[in-house]
Design an enzyme around this catalytic site. Structure first.
Site, PDB file in Angstrom:
ATOM      1  N   ARG A  20       0.826  -1.215   0.000  1.00  0.00           N
ATOM      2  CA  ARG A  20       0.000   0.000   0.000  1.00  0.00           C
ATOM      3  C   ARG A  20       0.858   1.263   0.000  1.00  0.00           C
ATOM      4  NH1 ARG A  20      -3.488  -0.099   4.967  1.00  0.00           N
ATOM      5  NH2 ARG A  20      -1.611  -1.080   5.759  1.00  0.00           N
ATOM      6  N   ASN A  38      -6.123  -2.517   2.566  1.00  0.00           N
ATOM      7  CA  ASN A  38      -6.076  -3.959   2.777  1.00  0.00           C
ATOM      8  C   ASN A  38      -7.488  -4.500   2.912  1.00  0.00           C
ATOM      9  OD1 ASN A  38      -3.300  -4.329   2.758  1.00  0.00           O
ATOM     10  ND2 ASN A  38      -3.075  -4.175   4.964  1.00  0.00           N
TER      11      ASN A  38
END
Length: 91
Positions: A20, A38
Protein backbone atom coordinates in the site's frame (compact mmCIF):
# COMPACT_ATOMS: atom_id res chain seq x y z
CA UNK A 1 -9.03 12.75 -22.99
CA UNK A 2 -10.85 12.86 -19.67
CA UNK A 3 -9.82 11.07 -16.52
CA UNK A 4 -10.96 7.55 -15.78
CA UNK A 5 -11.23 5.38 -12.68
CA UNK A 6 -9.83 1.90 -12.15
CA UNK A 7 -10.58 -0.33 -9.21
CA UNK A 8 -7.94 -3.03 -8.85
CA UNK A 9 -7.95 -6.08 -6.60
CA UNK A 10 -4.41 -7.38 -6.11
CA UNK A 11 -3.97 -11.01 -5.05
CA UNK A 12 -0.87 -12.80 -3.78
CA UNK A 13 1.62 -11.96 -1.05
CA UNK A 14 0.62 -8.30 -0.94
CA UNK A 15 -0.04 -7.59 2.74
CA UNK A 16 2.80 -6.98 5.16
CA UNK A 17 5.21 -6.14 2.33
CA UNK A 18 4.62 -2.36 2.09
CA UNK A 19 2.43 -2.78 -0.98
CA UNK A 20 0.00 0.00 0.00
CA UNK A 21 2.74 2.49 0.93
CA UNK A 22 4.69 1.70 -2.24
CA UNK A 23 1.53 2.02 -4.34
CA UNK A 24 0.85 5.43 -2.81
CA UNK A 25 4.40 6.55 -3.58
CA UNK A 26 4.14 5.32 -7.18
CA UNK A 27 0.73 6.93 -7.62
CA UNK A 28 2.08 10.25 -6.45
CA UNK A 29 5.01 10.00 -8.86
CA UNK A 30 2.66 9.28 -11.77
CA UNK A 31 0.03 11.81 -10.70
CA UNK A 32 -2.76 9.34 -9.94
CA UNK A 33 -5.28 10.02 -7.15
CA UNK A 34 -7.25 7.53 -5.04
CA UNK A 35 -6.49 5.10 -2.24
CA UNK A 36 -5.01 1.73 -1.26
CA UNK A 37 -6.70 -0.51 1.31
CA UNK A 38 -6.08 -3.96 2.78
CA UNK A 39 -8.99 -6.37 2.53
CA UNK A 40 -9.80 -9.01 5.13
CA UNK A 41 -9.25 -11.82 2.59
CA UNK A 42 -5.57 -10.89 2.12
CA UNK A 43 -5.95 -8.86 -1.07
CA UNK A 44 -5.20 -5.17 -1.56
CA UNK A 45 -7.81 -2.90 -3.14
CA UNK A 46 -6.64 0.10 -5.13
CA UNK A 47 -8.97 2.78 -6.45
CA UNK A 48 -7.16 5.10 -8.85
CA UNK A 49 -8.17 8.03 -11.01
CA UNK A 50 -6.11 9.63 -13.75
CA UNK A 51 -5.60 9.80 -17.48
CA UNK A 52 -5.67 6.53 -19.44
CA UNK A 53 -1.86 6.70 -19.82
CA UNK A 54 -1.35 7.30 -16.08
CA UNK A 55 -3.65 4.41 -15.19
CA UNK A 56 -1.91 2.07 -17.64
CA UNK A 57 1.46 2.92 -16.08
CA UNK A 58 0.09 2.45 -12.56
CA UNK A 59 -1.56 -0.88 -13.41
CA UNK A 60 1.69 -2.14 -14.96
CA UNK A 61 3.52 -1.30 -11.70
CA UNK A 62 0.81 -3.13 -9.73
CA UNK A 63 1.68 -6.40 -11.47
CA UNK A 64 5.12 -6.27 -9.80
CA UNK A 65 4.57 -4.12 -6.71
CA UNK A 66 7.36 -3.54 -4.20
CA UNK A 67 10.35 -5.93 -4.04
CA UNK A 68 8.95 -8.16 -1.24
CA UNK A 69 5.54 -8.63 -2.91
CA UNK A 70 4.54 -11.69 -4.91
CA UNK A 71 1.62 -10.64 -7.09
CA UNK A 72 -0.51 -13.49 -8.41
CA UNK A 73 -3.25 -11.48 -10.11
CA UNK A 74 -4.43 -7.93 -10.77
CA UNK A 75 -8.16 -7.78 -11.45
CA UNK A 76 -9.02 -4.32 -12.80
CA UNK A 77 -12.40 -2.79 -13.58
CA UNK A 78 -12.83 0.58 -15.27
CA UNK A 79 -15.36 3.32 -14.79
CA UNK A 80 -15.92 7.04 -14.93
CA UNK A 81 -13.81 9.24 -12.68
CA UNK A 82 -15.67 11.05 -9.91
CA UNK A 83 -12.96 13.59 -9.11
CA UNK A 84 -13.50 12.98 -5.38
CA UNK A 85 -9.80 12.53 -4.55
CA UNK A 86 -7.20 15.25 -4.08
CA UNK A 87 -4.26 12.89 -3.55
CA UNK A 88 -3.51 9.20 -2.96
CA UNK A 89 -3.94 7.83 0.54
CA UNK A 90 -3.35 4.61 2.42
CA UNK A 91 -6.45 3.45 4.27
Amino acid sequence: MSNQRQTMLISGKVQGVYYRASAAEKAQQIGVTGYAQNLSDGRVKLVAEGSPAQLTSFRQWCHDGPPAAEVDMVNATEGAATGEFTGFEVR
